[in-house]
Design a protein around this motif. Sequence first.
Motif, mmCIF file in Angstrom:
data_model
loop_
_atom_site.group_PDB
_atom_site.id
_atom_site.type_symbol
_atom_site.label_atom_id
_atom_site.label_comp_id
_atom_site.label_asym_id
_atom_site.label_seq_id
_atom_site.Cartn_x
_atom_site.Cartn_y
_atom_site.Cartn_z
ATOM 1 N N SER A 33 0.817 -1.208 0.000
ATOM 2 C CA SER A 33 0.000 0.000 0.000
ATOM 3 C C SER A 33 0.850 1.256 0.000
ATOM 4 C CB SER A 33 -0.933 0.006 1.213
ATOM 5 O OG SER A 33 -0.169 0.025 2.406
ATOM 6 N N SER A 34 2.007 1.199 0.595
ATOM 7 C CA SER A 34 2.867 2.384 0.635
ATOM 8 C C SER A 34 4.310 1.937 0.721
ATOM 9 C CB SER A 34 2.510 3.264 1.839
ATOM 10 O OG SER A 34 3.463 4.275 1.974
ATOM 11 N N ARG A 102 -4.816 4.852 3.863
ATOM 12 C CA ARG A 102 -5.480 5.178 2.606
ATOM 13 C C ARG A 102 -6.540 6.265 2.800
ATOM 14 N NH1 ARG A 102 -3.848 1.230 -0.892
ATOM 15 N NH2 ARG A 102 -5.362 1.816 -2.479
ATOM 16 N N LEU A 105 -7.196 8.537 -0.353
ATOM 17 C CA LEU A 105 -7.938 7.965 -1.475
ATOM 18 C C LEU A 105 -9.441 8.111 -1.302
ATOM 19 C CD1 LEU A 105 -5.947 4.673 -2.179
ATOM 20 C CD2 LEU A 105 -5.830 6.839 -3.409
ATOM 21 N N GLN A 289 -0.458 6.998 -5.719
ATOM 22 C CA GLN A 289 -1.632 6.206 -5.380
ATOM 23 C C GLN A 289 -2.849 6.664 -6.166
ATOM 24 O OE1 GLN A 289 -2.239 6.266 -1.156
ATOM 25 N NE2 GLN A 289 -0.453 5.000 -0.708
ATOM 26 N N SER A 293 -4.845 4.129 -8.627
ATOM 27 C CA SER A 293 -6.279 3.857 -8.462
ATOM 28 C C SER A 293 -7.062 4.238 -9.703
ATOM 29 C CB SER A 293 -6.827 4.622 -7.250
ATOM 30 O OG SER A 293 -6.683 6.028 -7.437
#
Length: 409
Positions: A33-34, A102, A105, A289, A293
Amino acid sequence: MDNGTIYVRERGNLRRVGDIILAQPKPPPSSSSSCRRTNPFVLRKEHFIFTYNEEGSLRYTTKTLFDLTLLFVADNIHHVDSLVGFPDQIGDRLFVAAEENRVFLNPDISQKALKLFSDAYGDLLLSSLCLRHRFPLLHERITEIKTFHSLKSLDLFGCRLGDDHDLFRHLTSTSLASSLTQLFIGGNHLSDVGLQRLTAPIRMMRKGLDSLELLDVSYNPISEMGLRYLKCLPKLAKLDASGTNMKLGTGLKTTLWDILGLIHSEKPLSTFDHSGCKTEGWAEQVVNQWETSGCQIPKQKKMEESRASALRFFGRQKFVRELLNVGENGKETNMEKLHFYKPTANSHLKGKLDASTTCLQVSNPTCYSRKRKQESRKSDSSHQSPLTKAKSSSSLVLTAEDTDLLNSY
């Protein structure tokens, strides 16, 4: 943690906090995720940290109170009023925690969360943003991008801005006036009308782009008439006008020197080769990100929507293909570079001396013809009536279009 009653002690008074719904604990994010995660074995579960010892056995330790508080604030970042005054180290760790969660997002809270960090930490959040040829990302996240108030460099090359984009007002806002020094808006089908609208607040209200030193308007249908709108940029020292409707010649050099005080560079300036432009700051991975996405849309549908929007905007598919291929198939490198810069006092004096000695040589008869043309122009202008001269000078100060733009602001 169970959505019960919360009491806050502030300035010596104890008060009850109402109408606040705390975020529920979320499952641990994936390791991908990161890229800023420091420990891949750390699982965000309850109050414990699970690791492996040297023998390979699983063990757990309790989290510190600081880590528990950090995660709690990151989960409820949308309830925070301000981060001004908190140290940079705490702000960085809080941003990482929110990023791994997140938060940015989520379109419902991402704008407010980014504004919290931007107001408190300025260019530490993001000092440079590169959106070159990433027009879907700009249009999908334009609300969040407007929260970056301390950008020093912004690259919007090939983002299909046109002559009337919502981002123009943000570029000339007071929040970016003192920080933005480099702006790349080439390849956006920007005409003289677009430059007029972009610089309208600066010319009329004397605000915006006060610190701009470098401007790229290449590969736009801009003429020499549009250069007068750049006169309001007090610190402009470098300009890229390659691929425009302007042709290099004596007239263009004279116009740029008279209006902007810039001279032509015989060698291409390295500041316009895009080698040093990149996204820098805490939010660098957040921008990645967003793009990742956005790429999750089905490929065929995304291509059809992009093609349809391009045809509606530009009108011709051929022109769009040529525009998007600039710099990819070598067309950009083959075209003549029109780079201009503001010289120092000594270098410009030397250039003047060289030009005067050249004109004194008898072997160059073109100097005499130029002088006779200039004399004829002066004689023609001397026969004009005072009324026409007054009209021509007043028309350059404020036009009807400028008045309409001023009323719109």
